[in-house]
Structures are given as C-alpha cells and as structure tokens.
Design a protein around this motif. Sequence first.
Motif, PDB file in Angstrom:
ATOM      1  N   LEU A 280       4.957  -2.008   4.598  1.00  0.00           N
ATOM      2  CA  LEU A 280       4.351  -0.901   3.875  1.00  0.00           C
ATOM      3  C   LEU A 280       2.831  -0.999   3.971  1.00  0.00           C
ATOM      4  CD1 LEU A 280       4.507   1.471   1.839  1.00  0.00           C
ATOM      5  CD2 LEU A 280       4.669  -0.259   0.024  1.00  0.00           C
ATOM      6  N   ALA A 281       2.226  -0.020   4.629  1.00  0.00           N
ATOM      7  CA  ALA A 281       0.758   0.057   4.669  1.00  0.00           C
ATOM      8  C   ALA A 281       0.321   0.851   3.446  1.00  0.00           C
ATOM      9  CB  ALA A 281       0.293   0.749   5.939  1.00  0.00           C
ATOM     10  N   THR A 282      -0.479   0.225   2.589  1.00  0.00           N
ATOM     11  CA  THR A 282      -0.955   0.903   1.381  1.00  0.00           C
ATOM     12  C   THR A 282      -2.351   1.455   1.621  1.00  0.00           C
ATOM     13  OG1 THR A 282      -1.965  -1.083   0.424  1.00  0.00           O
ATOM     14  CG2 THR A 282       0.377  -0.687  -0.065  1.00  0.00           C
ATOM     15  N   GLY A 283      -2.730   2.428   0.829  1.00  0.00           N
ATOM     16  CA  GLY A 283      -4.091   2.947   0.892  1.00  0.00           C
ATOM     17  C   GLY A 283      -5.074   1.893   0.403  1.00  0.00           C
ATOM     18  N   GLY A 284      -6.308   1.999   0.840  1.00  0.00           N
ATOM     19  CA  GLY A 284      -7.315   0.998   0.515  1.00  0.00           C
ATOM     20  C   GLY A 284      -7.562   0.798  -0.969  1.00  0.00           C
ATOM     21  N   GLY A 285      -7.346   1.837  -1.774  1.00  0.00           N
ATOM     22  CA  GLY A 285      -7.588   1.732  -3.210  1.00  0.00           C
ATOM     23  C   GLY A 285      -6.365   1.409  -4.037  1.00  0.00           C
ATOM     24  N   ALA A 286      -5.194   1.383  -3.426  1.00  0.00           N
ATOM     25  CA  ALA A 286      -3.950   1.199  -4.182  1.00  0.00           C
ATOM     26  C   ALA A 286      -3.940  -0.121  -4.966  1.00  0.00           C
ATOM     27  CB  ALA A 286      -2.749   1.266  -3.245  1.00  0.00           C
ATOM     28  N   PHE A 287      -4.287  -1.206  -4.314  1.00  0.00           N
ATOM     29  CA  PHE A 287      -4.199  -2.542  -4.915  1.00  0.00           C
ATOM     30  C   PHE A 287      -5.231  -2.731  -6.029  1.00  0.00           C
ATOM     31  CE2 PHE A 287      -4.257  -7.319  -4.581  1.00  0.00           C
ATOM     32  CZ  PHE A 287      -2.892  -7.545  -4.650  1.00  0.00           C
ATOM     33  N   ILE A 288      -6.197  -1.833  -6.114  1.00  0.00           N
ATOM     34  CA  ILE A 288      -7.238  -1.915  -7.134  1.00  0.00           C
ATOM     35  C   ILE A 288      -6.678  -1.505  -8.499  1.00  0.00           C
ATOM     36  CG2 ILE A 288      -9.533  -1.037  -7.805  1.00  0.00           C
ATOM     37  CD1 ILE A 288      -9.318  -2.908  -5.239  1.00  0.00           C
ATOM     38  N   ASN A 289      -5.686  -0.611  -8.491  1.00  0.00           N
ATOM     39  CA  ASN A 289      -5.026  -0.154  -9.715  1.00  0.00           C
ATOM     40  C   ASN A 289      -4.212  -1.320 -10.292  1.00  0.00           C
ATOM     41  OD1 ASN A 289      -2.576   0.776 -11.174  1.00  0.00           O
ATOM     42  ND2 ASN A 289      -3.451   2.802 -10.842  1.00  0.00           N
ATOM     43  N   ASN A 290      -4.486  -1.683 -11.553  1.00  0.00           N
ATOM     44  CA  ASN A 290      -3.819  -2.835 -12.171  1.00  0.00           C
ATOM     45  C   ASN A 290      -2.300  -2.729 -12.125  1.00  0.00           C
ATOM     46  OD1 ASN A 290      -6.123  -4.324 -12.914  1.00  0.00           O
ATOM     47  ND2 ASN A 290      -6.356  -3.147 -14.798  1.00  0.00           N
ATOM     48  N   ASP A 291      -1.764  -1.555 -12.457  1.00  0.00           N
ATOM     49  CA  ASP A 291      -0.307  -1.377 -12.486  1.00  0.00           C
ATOM     50  C   ASP A 291       0.288  -1.490 -11.092  1.00  0.00           C
ATOM     51  OD1 ASP A 291      -0.310  -1.029 -15.264  1.00  0.00           O
ATOM     52  OD2 ASP A 291      -0.623   1.145 -15.076  1.00  0.00           O
ATOM     53  N   VAL A 292      -0.362  -0.865 -10.124  1.00  0.00           N
ATOM     54  CA  VAL A 292       0.119  -0.940  -8.744  1.00  0.00           C
ATOM     55  C   VAL A 292       0.048  -2.378  -8.248  1.00  0.00           C
ATOM     56  CG1 VAL A 292      -0.349  -0.245  -6.353  1.00  0.00           C
ATOM     57  CG2 VAL A 292      -0.438   1.469  -8.188  1.00  0.00           C
ATOM     58  N   ARG A 293      -1.058  -3.054  -8.523  1.00  0.00           N
ATOM     59  CA  ARG A 293      -1.223  -4.443  -8.077  1.00  0.00           C
ATOM     60  C   ARG A 293      -0.125  -5.332  -8.664  1.00  0.00           C
ATOM     61  NH1 ARG A 293      -6.037  -4.827  -9.217  1.00  0.00           N
ATOM     62  NH2 ARG A 293      -5.977  -5.835 -11.246  1.00  0.00           N
ATOM     63  N   LYS A 294       0.133  -5.214  -9.968  1.00  0.00           N
ATOM     64  CA  LYS A 294       1.201  -6.008 -10.597  1.00  0.00           C
ATOM     65  C   LYS A 294       2.536  -5.737  -9.920  1.00  0.00           C
ATOM     66  CE  LYS A 294      -0.771  -6.122 -15.177  1.00  0.00           C
ATOM     67  NZ  LYS A 294      -0.711  -5.520 -16.491  1.00  0.00           N
ATOM     68  N   ARG A 295       2.807  -4.473  -9.671  1.00  0.00           N
ATOM     69  CA  ARG A 295       4.081  -4.077  -9.051  1.00  0.00           C
ATOM     70  C   ARG A 295       4.203  -4.655  -7.644  1.00  0.00           C
ATOM     71  NH1 ARG A 295       8.531  -2.500  -7.852  1.00  0.00           N
ATOM     72  NH2 ARG A 295       9.382  -0.428  -8.067  1.00  0.00           N
ATOM     73  N   ILE A 296       3.131  -4.571  -6.864  1.00  0.00           N
ATOM     74  CA  ILE A 296       3.148  -5.133  -5.509  1.00  0.00           C
ATOM     75  C   ILE A 296       3.344  -6.650  -5.571  1.00  0.00           C
ATOM     76  CG2 ILE A 296       1.705  -5.645  -3.485  1.00  0.00           C
ATOM     77  CD1 ILE A 296       0.575  -2.773  -3.750  1.00  0.00           C
ATOM     78  N   LEU A 297       2.620  -7.321  -6.457  1.00  0.00           N
ATOM     79  CA  LEU A 297       2.719  -8.778  -6.545  1.00  0.00           C
ATOM     80  C   LEU A 297       4.110  -9.227  -7.005  1.00  0.00           C
ATOM     81  CD1 LEU A 297      -0.842  -9.610  -7.932  1.00  0.00           C
ATOM     82  CD2 LEU A 297       0.030 -10.027  -5.611  1.00  0.00           C
ATOM     83  N   GLN A 298       4.795  -8.399  -7.799  1.00  0.00           N
ATOM     84  CA  GLN A 298       6.156  -8.721  -8.253  1.00  0.00           C
ATOM     85  C   GLN A 298       7.210  -8.392  -7.205  1.00  0.00           C
ATOM     86  OE1 GLN A 298       6.500  -6.233 -11.728  1.00  0.00           O
ATOM     87  NE2 GLN A 298       6.053  -7.911 -13.131  1.00  0.00           N
ATOM     88  N   SER A 299       7.044  -7.254  -6.519  1.00  0.00           N
ATOM     89  CA  SER A 299       8.129  -6.692  -5.710  1.00  0.00           C
ATOM     90  C   SER A 299       7.976  -6.878  -4.208  1.00  0.00           C
ATOM     91  CB  SER A 299       8.232  -5.184  -5.973  1.00  0.00           C
ATOM     92  OG  SER A 299       8.368  -4.924  -7.334  1.00  0.00           O
ATOM     93  N   ALA A 300       6.833  -7.363  -3.766  1.00  0.00           N
ATOM     94  CA  ALA A 300       6.557  -7.428  -2.325  1.00  0.00           C
ATOM     95  C   ALA A 300       5.800  -8.716  -2.011  1.00  0.00           C
ATOM     96  CB  ALA A 300       5.719  -6.218  -1.900  1.00  0.00           C
ATOM     97  N   THR A 301       5.673  -8.985  -0.736  1.00  0.00           N
ATOM     98  CA  THR A 301       4.760 -10.024  -0.270  1.00  0.00           C
ATOM     99  C   THR A 301       3.513  -9.287   0.203  1.00  0.00           C
ATOM    100  OG1 THR A 301       6.602 -11.420   0.421  1.00  0.00           O
ATOM    101  CG2 THR A 301       4.438 -11.922   1.344  1.00  0.00           C
TER     102      THR A 301
END
Length: 178
Positions: free
Chosen positions: A82-103
């Motif tokens: 999954l290629a995410t947009g450059g700002g996606a990981f900056i969002n706290n909720d998105v970052r938590k979700r990525i760190l929990q659900s993905a590598t």
Amino acid sequence: MPNVPKITRPIALIGLMGAGKSTVGRRLAKRLSVPFIDSDDEIKKAAGSSIEDIFELFGEQEFRAGEQRVLDRLLNGGAMVLATGGGAFINNDVRKRILQSATSVWLKAGLDSLVERTSRRGGRPLLKQGDPRKTLEKLINDRYPIYEQATVTIETDKLSHDGAVDLIIQALQDRDDI
C-alpha cells in the motif's frame, strides 16, 4: 536477489512525495506476489475527482478526512503493498492504525533527490504555491521526525528502484510480524 518472505498483512509505504512509494511499491508487490494499491488512486475513485480538484474545491482538511476513510478500508484488506500519501502518516489516527495493522516502511530521501524527482511530474497540490524546494524542506523538517516511527526505514537517495525493493525484502525477512 533475496528470498521473498510470505506476508500476511499490508506493507504500508510512507514518505514524502517523490520518495518512490508508487514506483517501488509496484515492484515490491510484484516480487511479493501480492496486490499493489496506491491510496491516492483509491481516494480519486471514491471522490470521483483528482487529488488536485479535491484540494482546490474542498481543501486539505476534507482531503485528509477522505484519505483516512479510504486507508481504514484498505488496511483491512490483508496482504498487499500500500503506497500512502505523503501526509497520511502525519495524522495521529492513521499512524496508529498503520502501526497496528501493517508493516510500515519509510522510503527516506534527501532534499536534492526529492526536488529532482518531484520536478518530473505535476499533480502535487502542496508544490503549487511558492518555491517547491522550500516547501519540500519544510515538509522534511515537519514530517521526518514523525516518519521515524515507521517499522523499517530505507534510505533511497543512492538506490535504484530494484535496489530499494531488495533492501525492503531483506528488512522484512528479519521480522516476524509481517
């Protein structure tokens, strides 16, 4: 060429525009024999318009809200790159979700590389106003401390796309949470 690990959950590529998320992501997905999904493409499909139009008509905040909804859906999709947009990981909720659900894999590039790479194609709303180099420098200063939370970091400045794929696969082999 390293042996290819079997992945069971998403590999989320993060980094600034021009870092190589889409290009490296396509090649990585092919090597891992899993689907490649670009979240920006999925956002465009969901909204029925381009990223530039979404920014222009509704603003960055509405774009980010749509991005979060799309990423929530995609992160439930099992094994994929999954290629995410450059700002996606900056969002706290998105970052938590990525760190929990993905590598998460940060494709880290230096300012000169990003300026050169982003100059090759348009469609980057954040680079439309002012000096793109200064904008990218500010984004590096703002975002790199957050990107550092990624599971894996790959420095891409001196790598070919295939070289980056090889390093990602090598890093994944050393993990048991993929």
